[in-house]
Motif scaffolding. Structure first.
Motif, mmCIF file in Angstrom:
data_model
loop_
_atom_site.group_PDB
_atom_site.id
_atom_site.type_symbol
_atom_site.label_atom_id
_atom_site.label_comp_id
_atom_site.label_asym_id
_atom_site.label_seq_id
_atom_site.Cartn_x
_atom_site.Cartn_y
_atom_site.Cartn_z
ATOM 1 N N ALA A 136 -75.805 -23.095 47.943
ATOM 2 C CA ALA A 136 -76.629 -22.441 46.923
ATOM 3 C C ALA A 136 -78.104 -22.670 47.235
ATOM 4 C CB ALA A 136 -76.295 -23.030 45.551
ATOM 5 N N SER A 137 -78.941 -21.799 46.702
ATOM 6 C CA SER A 137 -80.386 -21.925 46.930
ATOM 7 C C SER A 137 -81.145 -21.499 45.681
ATOM 8 C CB SER A 137 -80.780 -21.032 48.122
ATOM 9 O OG SER A 137 -82.170 -20.834 48.144
ATOM 10 N N SER A 138 -82.290 -22.154 45.463
ATOM 11 C CA SER A 138 -83.105 -21.776 44.298
ATOM 12 C C SER A 138 -83.751 -20.412 44.519
ATOM 13 C CB SER A 138 -84.187 -22.829 44.056
ATOM 14 O OG SER A 138 -85.082 -22.853 45.136
ATOM 15 N N LEU A 139 -83.713 -19.902 45.772
ATOM 16 C CA LEU A 139 -84.349 -18.619 46.068
ATOM 17 C C LEU A 139 -83.424 -17.427 45.857
ATOM 18 C CD1 LEU A 139 -86.341 -19.473 49.330
ATOM 19 C CD2 LEU A 139 -87.210 -19.334 47.006
ATOM 20 N N ARG A 140 -82.158 -17.681 45.497
ATOM 21 C CA ARG A 140 -81.237 -16.550 45.284
ATOM 22 C C ARG A 140 -80.247 -16.887 44.170
ATOM 23 N NH1 ARG A 140 -78.706 -18.457 50.559
ATOM 24 N NH2 ARG A 140 -77.152 -19.886 49.757
ATOM 25 N N ASP A 141 -79.656 -15.855 43.588
ATOM 26 C CA ASP A 141 -78.699 -16.046 42.510
ATOM 27 C C ASP A 141 -77.276 -16.215 43.005
ATOM 28 O OD1 ASP A 141 -80.383 -16.094 40.426
ATOM 29 O OD2 ASP A 141 -80.183 -13.975 39.895
ATOM 30 N N SER A 142 -76.989 -15.613 44.163
ATOM 31 C CA SER A 142 -75.595 -15.639 44.625
ATOM 32 C C SER A 142 -75.270 -16.928 45.381
ATOM 33 C CB SER A 142 -75.341 -14.434 45.508
ATOM 34 O OG SER A 142 -76.405 -14.290 46.409
ATOM 35 N N LEU A 143 -73.980 -17.266 45.370
ATOM 36 C CA LEU A 143 -73.508 -18.464 46.069
ATOM 37 C C LEU A 143 -72.672 -18.024 47.270
ATOM 38 C CD1 LEU A 143 -72.076 -20.536 43.105
ATOM 39 C CD2 LEU A 143 -74.306 -20.754 44.143
ATOM 40 N N TYR A 144 -72.652 -18.857 48.286
ATOM 41 C CA TYR A 144 -71.787 -18.595 49.442
ATOM 42 C C TYR A 144 -70.926 -19.833 49.621
ATOM 43 C CZ TYR A 144 -74.997 -14.783 50.019
ATOM 44 O OH TYR A 144 -75.742 -13.669 49.789
ATOM 45 N N TYR A 145 -69.791 -19.660 50.237
ATOM 46 C CA TYR A 145 -68.902 -20.818 50.303
ATOM 47 C C TYR A 145 -67.957 -20.779 51.489
ATOM 48 C CZ TYR A 145 -65.178 -17.842 48.521
ATOM 49 O OH TYR A 145 -64.235 -16.856 48.398
ATOM 50 N N TYR A 146 -67.450 -21.959 51.785
ATOM 51 C CA TYR A 146 -66.376 -22.114 52.761
ATOM 52 C C TYR A 146 -65.223 -22.749 52.010
ATOM 53 C CZ TYR A 146 -63.513 -24.181 56.375
ATOM 54 O OH TYR A 146 -62.448 -24.545 57.145
ATOM 55 N N GLN A 147 -64.041 -22.205 52.194
ATOM 56 C CA GLN A 147 -62.887 -22.704 51.443
ATOM 57 C C GLN A 147 -61.817 -23.237 52.382
ATOM 58 O OE1 GLN A 147 -61.312 -20.003 48.501
ATOM 59 N NE2 GLN A 147 -59.248 -20.793 48.793
ATOM 60 N N GLN A 148 -61.270 -24.392 52.021
ATOM 61 C CA GLN A 148 -60.156 -24.935 52.796
ATOM 62 C C GLN A 148 -59.018 -25.247 51.828
ATOM 63 O OE1 GLN A 148 -60.068 -28.953 54.769
ATOM 64 N NE2 GLN A 148 -60.353 -27.699 56.586
ATOM 65 N N SER A 149 -57.850 -24.678 52.090
ATOM 66 C CA SER A 149 -56.709 -24.948 51.204
ATOM 67 C C SER A 149 -56.140 -26.316 51.521
ATOM 68 C CB SER A 149 -55.633 -23.897 51.414
ATOM 69 O OG SER A 149 -56.170 -22.650 51.114
ATOM 70 N N ARG A 150 -55.601 -26.952 50.502
ATOM 71 C CA ARG A 150 -55.048 -28.286 50.729
ATOM 72 C C ARG A 150 -53.586 -28.210 51.122
ATOM 73 N NH1 ARG A 150 -57.767 -32.655 46.693
ATOM 74 N NH2 ARG A 150 -59.727 -32.632 47.788
#
Lengths: 424, 196
Positions: free
Chosen positions: A410-424
């Protein structure tokens, strides 16, 4: 005629210097406006700037960090990889640039990045690779950052040693099941923070507790329990986990400062231009989350505003020495020119005064701080982020509440979030 | 003035020494940075597959089943310090495996998806006598998996880059490892401390 010919050389030289300084000025003013204009508009403006070859690394670093903030992760990877290559090639000392810097000014050297910037480049690349679901790519960046930090390591300084990069490396090794390497990375992150007199954030404390207990390092684990006043959290089957990287603000820009020094050689006071950072105005803003009614906030892991000042302070003795030597050389050159022709002396004097500018280049589109949070999400729990619309993050956080491990960027310069997901 | 003009001309002449292109044989080894390159990929793939197909596991399988083994290449993980294009390395291995003539080779899971889509499309659009039926695929007997690791030792402008490629042939029937291959490459890289 002879006067014009003699005056032409310093005149042309001066024009060339002033024209080339233009792009550095534009980049700095864009960085100053980044917080207000936002990354998209700043990126469009920066793309219109044509930097001289020697400013290429700085330009690519800024382009890479802007693209990271606009969500163009592949574009960011391309620019930051190129910047890495350029900075690596520039580590050798250039004979011509040194000569030009000794006679004109420090901006005649190609920009090769500070130790912290070179390490931060790996960190940003690592986050980019995670955001594009290229786990192995992120791991490569952490290995390269480790080699670089070993190269930069000094017995009496922590210059070029970054807790944020060590922490991300620890997370990546942990996600890959490389627990020994994760433990080493977390320990190093904690040592670096101790060296910079920073409080260990909860996310790093959680990582140290969790990893040391899992590895059976009982004595070390007990030490952490005592230090952080809590045991490692016990997770149940079906619980998810969120690791949040939050970049806040925009780092300070370098400015020029004129100072007077006494030259023993000239037996008089001389004025020199040096780079300096104005007093830091940054006060961290934290990203706040609500996990099943419990409030969690991100904590600072890397104070980049302090780090860039630390880098400049390390370079300052060298900068003052070369700037003073150059001022003395220019003084004698003007004196010699004046002996031949008083008008040439005047033009040469103006040229030397105007060409004496400080090197204010830096990777000035970095955040002011990197902050982190790490928490378990019990199965079925609702997580929300304060100040962000629910639709911006609901998908990611729902995956966490159904047992996945999510690295959120996340960044204070944008509203959207990006992510990496790993299933358990 | 003459001095200044000569200086400017020499700068212009130097800057004219721009891009030059020379075509070279694709098998020629050119080491520029010391990083993993096309020659490493090709040589490692060829040597390791040569070793794999000369070992007794093929003979054992043929004598047991009467058929040559069918192999599929699985994941080769890049655990090195470099962004190695594993796809070219896998392609080099596939080429060496097929060209050896000692094994049959089946498409990877990604490629199979594409072929299956085409088969579905044939069912609707192709003439009956040219359609290929589903359920006739050859299943692999063995899967080749592996990883590329590195150890980097750096001191000032000198570097030792050590690459280790490990490949394993695993039986699809019972997970037995029938062949383990290892190839090591060591490079000493010295960077100049000075540049123009």
């Amino acid at each position: 005629m002879r006067f014009f010919a003699s005056a032409l050389t310093p005149g042309l030289l001066l024009a060339a210097i002033l024209l080339q300084g233009c792009s550095a000025w534009k980049v700095n003013s864009l960085a100053d406006q980044l917080q207000v204009q936002g990354p998209e508009a700043t990126l469009l403006a920066l793309q219109k700037v044509s930097p001289p070859e020697r400013d290429l690394a700085q330009y690519l670093l800024d382009m890479g960090s802007l693209k990271f903030n606009t969500g163009d992760f592949n574009g960011s990877i391309q620019d930051l990889q190129q910047a890495k290559q350029v900075m690596r090639d520039l580590q050798a000392l250039s004979v011509t640039e040194t000569a030009a810097a000794a006679t004109i000014n420090e901006t005649m050297r190609a920009y090769s990045g500070t130790p912290s910037e070179r390490v931060l480049n790996h960190l940003l690349l690592g986050l980019n690779y995670l955001a594009t679901d290229d786990f192995d790519g992120a791991r490569v960046e952490m290995l390269q950052a480790d080699v670089l930090m070993q190269e930069l390591a000094q017995a009496d300084s922590i210059s070029g040693q970054l807790a944020s990069t060590r922490f991300l490396a620890g997370i990546i090794y942990e996600l890959d099941g490389e627990w020994d390497d994760a433990m080493i990375s977390y320990r190093r992150a904690a040592n670096i923070m101790k060296g910079r007199h920073m409080a260990i954030p909860d996310a790093l404390a959680t990582s140290l507790l969790k990893t040391s207990r899992r590895q059976g390092f009982d004595k070390e684990y007990r030490g952490y329990v005592k230090q952080f006043g809590r045991e490692a959290e016990v997770t149940k089957a079906g619980d998810g986990e969120v690791i949040l990287f939050y970049s806040d603000g925009v780092v300070s820009n370098i400015e020029q400062q004129k100072i007077s020094l006494y030259s023993w050689q000239l037996e008089q006071a001389i004025s020199i231009a040096i780079p300096h950072y104005p007093p830091a105005k940054y006060s961290p803003r934290h990203l706040k989350l609500n996990v099943a009614g419990q409030h969690i906030a991100t904590s600072p892991l890397e104070d980049i505003d302090a780090l860039v000042r630390e880098d400049l302070a390390d370079r300052m003795p060298g900068i003052i020495a070369t700037t003073t030597a150059r001022a003395v050389a220019k003084y004698y050159a003007v004196k010699e020119a004046g002996k031949q022709n008083s008008w040439v002396g005047i033009v040469a004097n103006i040229a030397t005064v105007l060409s004496e500018v400080a090197d204010t280049r830096s990777w000035n589109m970095l955040p002011s701080s990197f902050q982190v949070a790490r928490f378990t999400v019990p199965a079925g729990t609702v997580v929300s982020i304060n100040g962000l619309p629910r639709e911006a993050h609901s998908d990611q956080l729902e995956s966490a509440s159904s047992g996945a491990t999510i690295v959120i960027i996340a960044s204070s310069l944008r509203d959207s979030l990006y992510y990496y997901q790993q299933s358990r | 003035m003459i001095k200044w003009i000569s200086f400017s001309l020499s700068i212009l002449l130097l800057s004219a020494c721009g891009t030059s292109v020379k075509r070279v044989d694709s098998d020629e080894t050119i080491d520029l940075s010391g990083a993993w390159n096309d020659s490493d990929s090709r040589m490692v793939a060829e040597e390791m597959i040569d070793d794999a197909v000369s070992r007794p596991w093929i003979g054992d399988f043929v004598s047991k089943t009467g058929n040559i083994p069918t192999v599929i290449v699985g994941d080769v993980r890049n655990l090195s310090h470099e962004h190695i294009n594993v796809k070219t390395f896998i392609a080099d291995m596939e080429r060496s495996l097929v060209n050896s003539g000692k094994v049959d080779f089946v498409a990877s899971s990604k490629e199979r998806g594409q072929i299956r889509d085409e088969r579905i499309d044939q069912d609707i659009n192709a003439r009956e006598e040219t359609r290929k039926a589903a359920g006739q695929e050859a299943g692999a007997d063995f899967m080749l998996i592996g990883q590329i690791n590195t150890i980097i030792d750096v001191d000032s402008n000198e570097q030792v880059r050590f690459y280790q490629v490990d490949l394993t042939m695993v039986s699809m029937t019972d997970n037995r490892k029938v062949w383990l291959g290892q190839k090591k490459i060591k490079k000493f890289v010295k960077n100049s401390k000075l540049r123009y």
